[in-house]
Scaffold this active site. Structure first.
Site: not given
Ligand code: UDX
Ligand code: ADP
Length: 478
Positions: A9-10, A90, A167-168, A222, A226, A262, A278, A341, A348
């Site tokens: 998964g890239a 993936v 992954e966070f 995890k 979230n 707090r 997420c 953001k 997404r």
């Molecule tokens: C999130 C988690 O932070 C991360 O730990 C997890 O691994 C993946 O999901 P991400 O979705 O990349 O990360 O972005 P994040 O910075 O958390 O923002 C999520 C959404 O909340 C965005 O739409 C952002 O605009 C919104 N947001 C965030 C706010 O509206 N206000 C804030 O204070 C913070």
């Molecule tokens: P994330 O945000 O979790 O990284 P993405 O959708 O950006 O999710 O990336 C997931 C990747 O995993 C996609 O590029 C997809 O093509 C790849 N993938 C899904 N299933 C397989 C598989 N069986 N073998 C190799 N790659 C895969």
């Protein structure tokens, strides 16, 4: 000794994570594989601005490591067979049909990975769940891997240990999050396998930050992290609606509550609602899990966080409609920001998608700008064939060589005859707009809707435009 690591998964998780691993562990090869040949080609592109993911600092690391101990390829089977450790990164989107549709994660990609691993892995392999997965997915992976071995004779048998290592990282700050994590979570039952992964992280993360748990606690932690973060956002967004009608200012409320240690001051910025791949998915997973285990009250509690988030997006649409005299038919609205953001090209679950769809449904004509999201992606997200009027940085720079985006927008008449401008993403360039010039181009009475509280108040007010800010309300023009 670990020599070969494979990441299946890239995407947004696999690509940046393996890049940082490769940068920190020069003696180990990190092979990122994906079935999507276009994505792999983009990871291998000479022009680093063409990497499939925009993430500050990523290009520098890829430049340093690619072709040395970091590779991107479609050779899934080969890399699996050579690997000592395999990370599964993936996608796990929410199911769209069948039992659990709309809530449970679709695990078909994870299952397909497990089957590929069971067929091609050789000897002893540590399999690490990196994607966010529903609790007890580790068991599914283990069942698939074990069952594939039961029919083989003992000489040919391979062995596996499963670890959960969620992954966070947050998009936009992924490299910093990976290089300086708050914690590393490793869930599993085999001490040796845990130690192998622990030792990899130890190269740049201090040991007190590396937490060991059982597999299920790690998977649930995890989802819970979230869910807690998203819950904070729905909480403050709900208060912002109350501020607008009572005369309170949500920024003052946030500041006041954030001083309580707090509660803390982070993640209290109001906005159009949370997006990203997420938050919604993980909460819906929790909801599914709670219902599955006969805890409907727990499920309802978490579901309300998602409900409030989409309500907030519709609420913003209603406010725009109301301010523009109750009709948007043929009105021109400029949208600033489409990514979920700032500092990412990811759309997404972006609140911009729902809000733009709502506005289009009301008959509005949209002009959309985002510094990093392509026109093609915007059209895809909105389910329309193409967006002719949509401008992005790439097109602007093609049209004229002016580097300054705002001048380009003005010159391209982005603001010409607009009835309103809606700021949906907190890109820093939007806090520096010359509203005096913009107001001259717009149709009167022109409105600015700031859903991120980043617009320069004074400049808008002095320009004579009408101004509405989330969590604050309306300011009448002079
Ligand atoms: C999130 C988690 O932070 C991360 O730990 C997890 O691994 C993946 O999901 P991400 O979705 O990349 O990360 O972005 P994040 O910075 O958390 O923002 C999520 C959404 O909340 C965005 O739409 C952002 O605009 C919104 N947001 C965030 C706010 O509206 N206000 C804030 O204070 C913070
Ligand atoms: P994330 O945000 O979790 O990284 P993405 O959708 O950006 O999710 O990336 C997931 C990747 O995993 C996609 O590029 C997809 O093509 C790849 N993938 C899904 N299933 C397989 C598989 N069986 N073998 C190799 N790659 C895969």
């Amino acid at each position: 000794m670990i020599k070969q690591v494979c990441c299946i998964g890239a995407g947004y998780v696999g690509g940046p994570t393996m890049s940082v691993f490769a940068d920190k562990c020069k003696d180990i090869n990190f092979n990122v594989v994906d079935v999507n040949a276009d994505r792999i080609a983009a990871w291998n592109s000479k022009d680093l601005s063409k990497l499939p993911i925009f993430e500050p600092g990523l290009d520098e690391i890829v430049k340093r490591c690619r072709g040395k101990n970091l590779t991107f390829s479609t050779e899934v089977h080969k890399c699996i067979s050579e690997a000592d450790i395999i990370f599964i990164s993936v996608n796990t989107p929410t199911k769209t049909k069948g039992i659990g549709a709309g809530k449970a994660s679709d695990l078909k990609w994870v299952e397909s990975c497990a089957r590929q691993i069971s067929e091609h892995a050789r000897g002893y392999t540590i399999v690490v769940e990196k994607s966010t997965l529903p609790v007890r997915t580790g068991e599914v992976i283990k069942d698939i891997l074990d069952s594939s071995q039961s029919s083989l004779n003992s000489k040919k048998k391979n062995s596996f240990d499963i670890l959960s290592n969620p992954e966070f990282l947050a998009e936009g700050t992924a490299i910093d999050d990976l290089e300086n994590p708050d914690r590393i979570l490793i869930g599993g039952s085999n001490e040796n396998a845990i130690k192998v992964l622990h030792d990899l992280y130890k190269r740049w993360v201090s040991e007190e930050k590396i937490i060991h748990t059982n597999l299920w606690s790690s998977e649930l932690a995890k989802l819970t992290a979230n869910a807690f973060l998203a819950q904070r956002l729905s909480s403050i967004n709900s208060i912002s609606a109350l501020c607008e009608v009572t005369g309170a200012d949500v920024r003052e409320v946030s500041r006041a509550i954030g001083k309580d240690r707090r509660i803390g001051s982070k993640f209290l910025n109001v906005g159009p609602g949370f997006g990203g791949s997420c938050f919604k998915k993980d909460i819906l997973n929790l909801v599914y899990l709670a219902n599955h285990f006969g805890l409907p009250e727990v499920a309802d509690f978490w579901e309300s966080v998602v409900y409030l988030n989409s309500w907030n997006q519709d609420r913003l649409t209603r406010i725009i409609l109301e301010k523009l005299f109750g009709t948007l038919t043929e009105k021109k609205i400029g949208i600033l920001g489409f990514s979920f953001k700032a500092n990412t090209n990811d759309t997404r679950e972006s609140p911009a998608i729902q809000i733009c769809k709502n506005l289009l449904n009301e008959g509005a004509f949209l002009k959309i700008h985002d510094p990093k999201v392509s026109q093609k992606q915007i059209a895809l997200d909105l389910g329309i064939p193409s967006i002719e009027e949509c401008l992005n940085e790439e097109n602007l720079n093609k049209k004229n060589k002016d580097k300054k985006w705002e001048k380009s927008l003005l010159r391209n008449d982005f603001f010409e005859n607009l009835d309103a401008v809606v700021v949906l993403t907190e890109w820093s360039i939007y806090s520096d707009i010359d509203w005096g010039k913009v107001s001259k181009k717009m149709r009167s009475p022109g409105w600015v809707f700031d859903t991120r509280l980043i617009v320069d108040e004074e400049k808008v007010i002095n320009s004579g435009l009408c101004f509405w800010r989330v969590g604050v309300g309306t300011l009448k023009r002079n």
